[in-house]
Design a protein around this motif. Structure first.
Motif, PDB file in Angstrom:
ATOM      1  N   ASP A 208      15.972 -39.289  60.245  1.00 27.38           N
ATOM      2  CA  ASP A 208      17.374 -39.345  61.109  1.00 27.38           C
ATOM      3  C   ASP A 208      18.334 -40.016  60.106  1.00 27.38           C
ATOM      4  O   ASP A 208      19.503 -39.297  60.178  1.00 27.38           O
ATOM      5  CB  ASP A 208      17.133 -40.120  62.476  1.00 27.38           C
ATOM      6  N   LYS A 209      18.065 -40.690  59.287  1.00 22.94           N
ATOM      7  CA  LYS A 209      19.215 -41.781  58.451  1.00 22.94           C
ATOM      8  C   LYS A 209      19.375 -40.686  57.290  1.00 22.94           C
ATOM      9  O   LYS A 209      20.680 -40.547  57.040  1.00 22.94           O
ATOM     10  CB  LYS A 209      18.618 -42.857  58.270  1.00 22.94           C
ATOM     11  N   LEU A 210      18.615 -39.770  56.739  1.00 20.57           N
ATOM     12  CA  LEU A 210      19.059 -39.113  55.788  1.00 20.57           C
ATOM     13  C   LEU A 210      19.705 -37.978  56.118  1.00 20.57           C
ATOM     14  O   LEU A 210      20.539 -37.573  55.565  1.00 20.57           O
ATOM     15  CB  LEU A 210      17.512 -38.676  55.170  1.00 20.57           C
ATOM     16  N   THR A 211      19.287 -37.395  57.240  1.00 19.63           N
ATOM     17  CA  THR A 211      20.071 -36.268  57.685  1.00 19.63           C
ATOM     18  C   THR A 211      21.565 -36.390  58.134  1.00 19.63           C
ATOM     19  O   THR A 211      22.339 -35.607  57.712  1.00 19.63           O
ATOM     20  CB  THR A 211      19.338 -35.313  58.908  1.00 19.63           C
ATOM     21  N   LYS A 212      21.865 -37.656  58.379  1.00 20.13           N
ATOM     22  CA  LYS A 212      23.272 -38.033  58.433  1.00 20.13           C
ATOM     23  C   LYS A 212      23.844 -38.519  57.261  1.00 20.13           C
ATOM     24  O   LYS A 212      25.089 -38.145  57.043  1.00 20.13           O
ATOM     25  CB  LYS A 212      23.347 -39.501  59.427  1.00 20.13           C
ATOM     26  N   GLU A 213      23.183 -38.735  56.254  1.00 19.42           N
ATOM     27  CA  GLU A 213      23.856 -39.006  55.145  1.00 19.42           C
ATOM     28  C   GLU A 213      24.094 -37.932  53.946  1.00 19.42           C
ATOM     29  O   GLU A 213      24.969 -37.888  53.101  1.00 19.42           O
ATOM     30  CB  GLU A 213      23.156 -40.278  54.273  1.00 19.42           C
ATOM     31  N   ILE A 214      23.299 -36.824  54.097  1.00 25.78           N
ATOM     32  CA  ILE A 214      23.315 -35.449  53.376  1.00 25.78           C
ATOM     33  C   ILE A 214      24.557 -34.688  53.636  1.00 25.78           C
ATOM     34  O   ILE A 214      25.333 -34.883  54.597  1.00 25.78           O
ATOM     35  CB  ILE A 214      22.228 -34.808  53.149  1.00 25.78           C
ATOM     36  N   TYR A 215      25.120 -33.914  52.613  1.00 28.66           N
ATOM     37  CA  TYR A 215      26.000 -33.082  52.782  1.00 28.66           C
ATOM     38  C   TYR A 215      27.407 -33.600  52.829  1.00 28.66           C
ATOM     39  O   TYR A 215      28.182 -33.145  53.494  1.00 28.66           O
ATOM     40  CB  TYR A 215      25.726 -32.143  53.841  1.00 28.66           C
ATOM     41  N   ASN A 216      27.564 -34.701  52.054  1.00 28.78           N
ATOM     42  CA  ASN A 216      28.908 -35.452  52.234  1.00 28.78           C
ATOM     43  C   ASN A 216      29.522 -34.846  50.765  1.00 28.78           C
ATOM     44  O   ASN A 216      28.949 -35.015  49.809  1.00 28.78           O
ATOM     45  CB  ASN A 216      28.654 -37.047  52.152  1.00 28.78           C
ATOM     46  N   LYS A 217      30.820 -34.630  50.930  1.00 25.26           N
ATOM     47  CA  LYS A 217      31.572 -34.692  49.992  1.00 25.26           C
ATOM     48  C   LYS A 217      31.729 -35.692  48.952  1.00 25.26           C
ATOM     49  O   LYS A 217      32.271 -36.759  49.346  1.00 25.26           O
ATOM     50  CB  LYS A 217      33.006 -33.990  50.295  1.00 25.26           C
ATOM     51  N   PRO A 218      31.525 -35.568  47.732  1.00 22.73           N
ATOM     52  CA  PRO A 218      31.727 -36.717  46.719  1.00 22.73           C
ATOM     53  C   PRO A 218      33.110 -37.267  46.499  1.00 22.73           C
ATOM     54  O   PRO A 218      33.969 -36.348  46.576  1.00 22.73           O
ATOM     55  CB  PRO A 218      31.035 -36.427  45.553  1.00 22.73           C
ATOM     56  N   ASP A 219      33.423 -38.384  46.195  1.00 21.91           N
ATOM     57  CA  ASP A 219      34.897 -38.962  45.925  1.00 21.91           C
ATOM     58  C   ASP A 219      34.698 -38.949  44.447  1.00 21.91           C
ATOM     59  O   ASP A 219      34.379 -39.840  43.584  1.00 21.91           O
ATOM     60  CB  ASP A 219      35.003 -40.279  46.509  1.00 21.91           C
ATOM     61  N   LEU A 220      35.698 -38.030  43.856  1.00 24.93           N
ATOM     62  CA  LEU A 220      35.894 -37.548  42.502  1.00 24.93           C
ATOM     63  C   LEU A 220      37.100 -38.006  41.860  1.00 24.93           C
ATOM     64  O   LEU A 220      37.410 -37.906  40.893  1.00 24.93           O
ATOM     65  CB  LEU A 220      35.718 -36.127  42.171  1.00 24.93           C
ATOM     66  N   SER A 221      37.756 -39.044  42.682  1.00 28.25           N
ATOM     67  CA  SER A 221      39.070 -39.476  42.176  1.00 28.25           C
ATOM     68  C   SER A 221      39.051 -40.436  40.969  1.00 28.25           C
ATOM     69  O   SER A 221      39.911 -40.313  40.092  1.00 28.25           O
ATOM     70  CB  SER A 221      39.553 -40.543  43.297  1.00 28.25           C
ATOM     71  N   PHE A 222      37.697 -40.767  40.526  1.00 30.11           N
ATOM     72  CA  PHE A 222      37.503 -41.473  39.452  1.00 30.11           C
ATOM     73  C   PHE A 222      37.831 -40.569  38.106  1.00 30.11           C
ATOM     74  O   PHE A 222      38.479 -41.186  37.087  1.00 30.11           O
ATOM     75  CB  PHE A 222      35.983 -42.070  39.117  1.00 30.11           C
TER      76      PHE A 222
END
Length: 726
Positions: A208-222
């Motif tokens: 449950d925790k994993l499926t909430k955390e996946i498919y997130n757009k990365p922050d590439l501002s660095f």
């Protein structure tokens, strides 16, 4: 009733109940279908994904499966039993408008429906056995377990009813006929890919925790940082054009620029597995809050030093869908050209992503012909493709532009002639001899006197090992090290740390590093002089990029440009590893004693590759070419075909002295002990059925009989365990 005593996995594998497994698989399938749809223009039906998750393992309720799960080997053990086939006895409970795609996902989520390697695909079994016989072996005791299936489906919230043996047979025949129809159709099943991915993810901890955390757009501002030493950082990355093709010298900021062009989740590829760890830790340090994973071809695990106790989840996560950034070699997405088992899972995950193909100038001559085909598949499935290269033949450049849809779809980026000229930093010398000739040894001695950092690069591990022992005896007082790919992974990591943190930071002191091609890509090292065996011009230029890399002290006290010296050994009559004609043309195209002019490199590259064929593909392996599909739905090729064609070393070994530690160790420990080995080495050895099924290597092949080879890694010649010094 949930029938919690009916298990999907044995107690030694977690003991999960079938109800719990199907519930988690259903929830996971829904989640990843919804999340992946939101990131891609190519959608799948979420209800089809849901039914696939809930129905895929129903056949595990069979008494045959349950008996075998508890190791009661006397019960029908001689017969092939596949739970997927038994699961299809209940497909009439699936609404008609979902049924075909769901049934095909269920029946194929473990095996190719035809020409399976183990001859146990459904159509294989029907071909080699009577249809009724296959049904009979899978429906044994049907009246004793079919009600368990319908009970579980009811608990899962599905409208259900009892299925009798006649309806089960009808569903079985329907499944066989459907497979015969689909195998003649050409294409790929994203529902099969979704189910495979859901099944794998369901095996992870805290799903449950994993499926909430996946498919997130990365922050590439660095990567928006600017530095005039990296001229690409000063060029805008904004454009309405979907794809990117950057050709720019090493050290000009290609990686940052390619990352700036990304809009979503990122697949980042590098040509050598040896480069992956370096880039992984580089991204981890820069992007601390993003889900970054690394995927080795032969390893399931990269140690998580910050959380060493959570080993299982880390092992599972590395290969699963939905990461913000996944770092891997092109071999792992070349499956889209060769279609081995599991390729639909990659296709399901990669669709709509940003895919970076970095350092393509160092891809092997075997991979280059497949580049265009691989890119065509990525484009077909909505990917934004970003390609970076220091050097690329014009013919290949034009082919890639065409596959990407023409110049209107591609942002082309290069430096001006003025900027390129600033990267002129090397003077090339040609040595008409060998590594042990007087000219070479005198060059090394002179560099030592001048307190220079010396990089010696070989095309093969054998030569690198032998010459390392040679200079060890010649210059015992000089700091030196050897690095290549045939070390235990823990030893290799220590060597990489030593290279980066010790040898790379040495000042006003001579040192020597002996290496193979592993230093060509994404290892940020800076040396003063290089002597190298000749290799293809694109890889050779990449090697040169390790010398005078940071371009500090570009001018001397008198205002004169400072150049560093690189030496090329004349190719032998028989060139190993690379195409002989290309290597010889590379040696010819350089002029002894001249500055390597970045503005002339393109014409030199085109001369070397003028007769090379970049259009060759093997259609029988390819998923998609010439605007059409080539492979039947839910059917796979043999993965070994891909490994054999591309000459991929896909195996690992461990030393005989490490066997007990490997067998009893956790995932982290096992990975540390593994040594990547060639298929040729593996043929001489025996295997154990633990972990990655490593081959057992005699310890003297790593250490020598009397410890004489300590530090040189694995040798290939088992008959001569101590390396003969040149």
């Amino acid at each position: 009733m949930k029938h919690l005593d009916i298990l999907a996995k044995s107690s030694r594998n977690g003991g999960e109940s079938l109800y719990s497994h199907l519930l988690n698989a259903e929830k996971t399938a829904i989640n990843i279908a919804l999340k992946s749809n939101s990131k891609s223009s190519i959608k799948i039906n979420v209800n089809k994904a849901k039914y696939s998750g809930a129905f895929h393992d129903l056949g595990k309720a069979s008494t045959v499966f349950q008996y075998r799960l508890f190791n009661k080997v006397d019960y029908l053990q001689e017969e092939i039993f596949r739970h997927e086939i038994a699961s299809c006895f209940f497909v009439s409970l699936i609404p008609k408008y979902y049924r075909d795609d769901v049934t095909m996902a269920i029946i194929s989520h473990h095996k190719s429906i035809l020409d399976d390697r183990g001859k146990s695909g459904l159509l294989d079994l029907v071909r080699y056995n009577d249809l009724d016989y296959v049904f009979k072996t899978h429906s044994k005791d049907f009246d004793k377990w079919s009600f368990i299936v319908t009970d579980i489906l009811h608990e899962l919230g599905y409208k259900t009813r009892q299925i009798n043996i006649d309806e089960a047979y009808s569903n079985f025949v329907y499944t066989v006929d459907l497979c015969k129809k689909y195998v003649k159709e050409r294409g790929a099943s994203l529902y099969r890919g979704c189910l495979i991915s859901s099944d794998h993810l369901t095996s992870a901890l805290n799903v449950d925790k994993l499926t909430k955390e996946i498919y997130n757009k990365p922050d590439l501002s660095f990567f928006e940082r600017k530095n005039k030493s990296y001229p690409l950082s000063l060029i805008s990355s904004k454009s309405k054009k979907k794809h990117t093709l950057v050709v720019s010298p090493t050290g000009s900021g290609k990686t940052d620029y390619l990352m700036r062009r990304c809009k979503g989740r990122v697949y980042y590829t590098l040509p050598f597995q040896a480069s992956l760890n370096s880039m992984y830790y580089r991204f981890k340090e820069s992007l601390k809050n993003d889900d970054i994973r690394i995927l080795h071809g032969t390893s399931k695990f990269t140690p998580n030093e910050e959380n060493p106790n959570d080993l299982h989840e880390e092992i599972v996560l590395q290969k699963l869908v939905g990461s913000s950034i996944k770092i891997l070699t092109p071999y792992q997405i070349l499956c889209l050209s060769f279609c081995p088992k599991g390729y639909e899972s990659v296709l399901f995950d990669i669709r709509g992503c940003d895919v970076i193909l970095d350092e393509i100038h160092t891809y092997s001559e075997l991979i280059k012909p497949y580049l265009a085909n691989m890119i065509s598949v990525l484009v077909k499935y909505g990917c934004r493709v970003h390609i970076g290269s220091a050097t690329i033949p014009t013919k290949l450049y034009e082919q890639i532009i065409d596959v990407l849809g023409g110049k209107d779809n591609v942002k082309e980026v290069s430096l001006s002639d003025v900027e390129k000229e600033k990267f002129n930093r090397h003077i090339v010398h040609k040595i008409n001899g060998t590594f042990v000739c007087d000219e070479t040894l005198n060059t090394i001695k002179r560099s030592i006197i001048n307190k220079e950092k010396i990089l010696l690069c070989f095309n093969t591990i054998n030569k690198a090992q032998s010459f390392y022992l040679h200079i060890k005896s010649l210059f015992p007082e000089i700091p030196k090290m050897l690095i290549h790919s045939r070390y235990k992974r823990k030893d290799r990591k220590e060597l990489e740390n030593m290279l980066m943190n010790n040898f790379n930071t040495i000042k006003d002191e001579a040192c020597i590093v002996v290496s193979t091609q592993v230093i060509e890509v994404s290892i940020d090292i800076n040396f003063d002089v290089m002597i190298t065996e000749c290799s293809p011009i694109d890889s050779l230029i990449q090697r040169f990029g390790r010398v005078h890399r940071n371009r500090k002290n570009v001018f001397d006290a008198n205002g004169n440009r400072v150049y560093k010296h690189v030496y090329i050994i004349k190719p032998e009559d028989k060139v190993l590893v690379y195409d002989q004609d290309i290597v010889k043309k590379t040696y010819e195209v350089f002029t002894d004693g001249e500055i390597i002019d970045e503005n002339k490199l393109q014409s030199m590259i085109d001369y070397v590759y003028k007769d090379f064929n970049f259009n060759f593909t093997l259609r029988q392996f390819s998923l998609f070419s010439n605007n059409q599909y080539n492979i039947g739905m839910c059917k796979n090729t043999n993965k070994s075909d891909m490994f054999n064609v591309l000459e991929i070393d896909s195996k690992v070994g461990i030393l005989d002295c490490d066997v007990d530690e490997y067998v009893n160790g956790d995932g982290k420990k096992r990975t540390e002990l593994e040594i990547p080995i060639s298929n040729g080495i593996a043929k001489k050895l025996t295997q154990i059925d633990v972990g990655l099924n490593p081959f057992i290597i005699p310890s003297f092949c790593y250490y020598g009989i009397n410890g004489d080879n300590v530090g040189v890694g694995l040798i290939n010649d088992f008959n001569n365990p101590n390396i003969q010094i040149i």
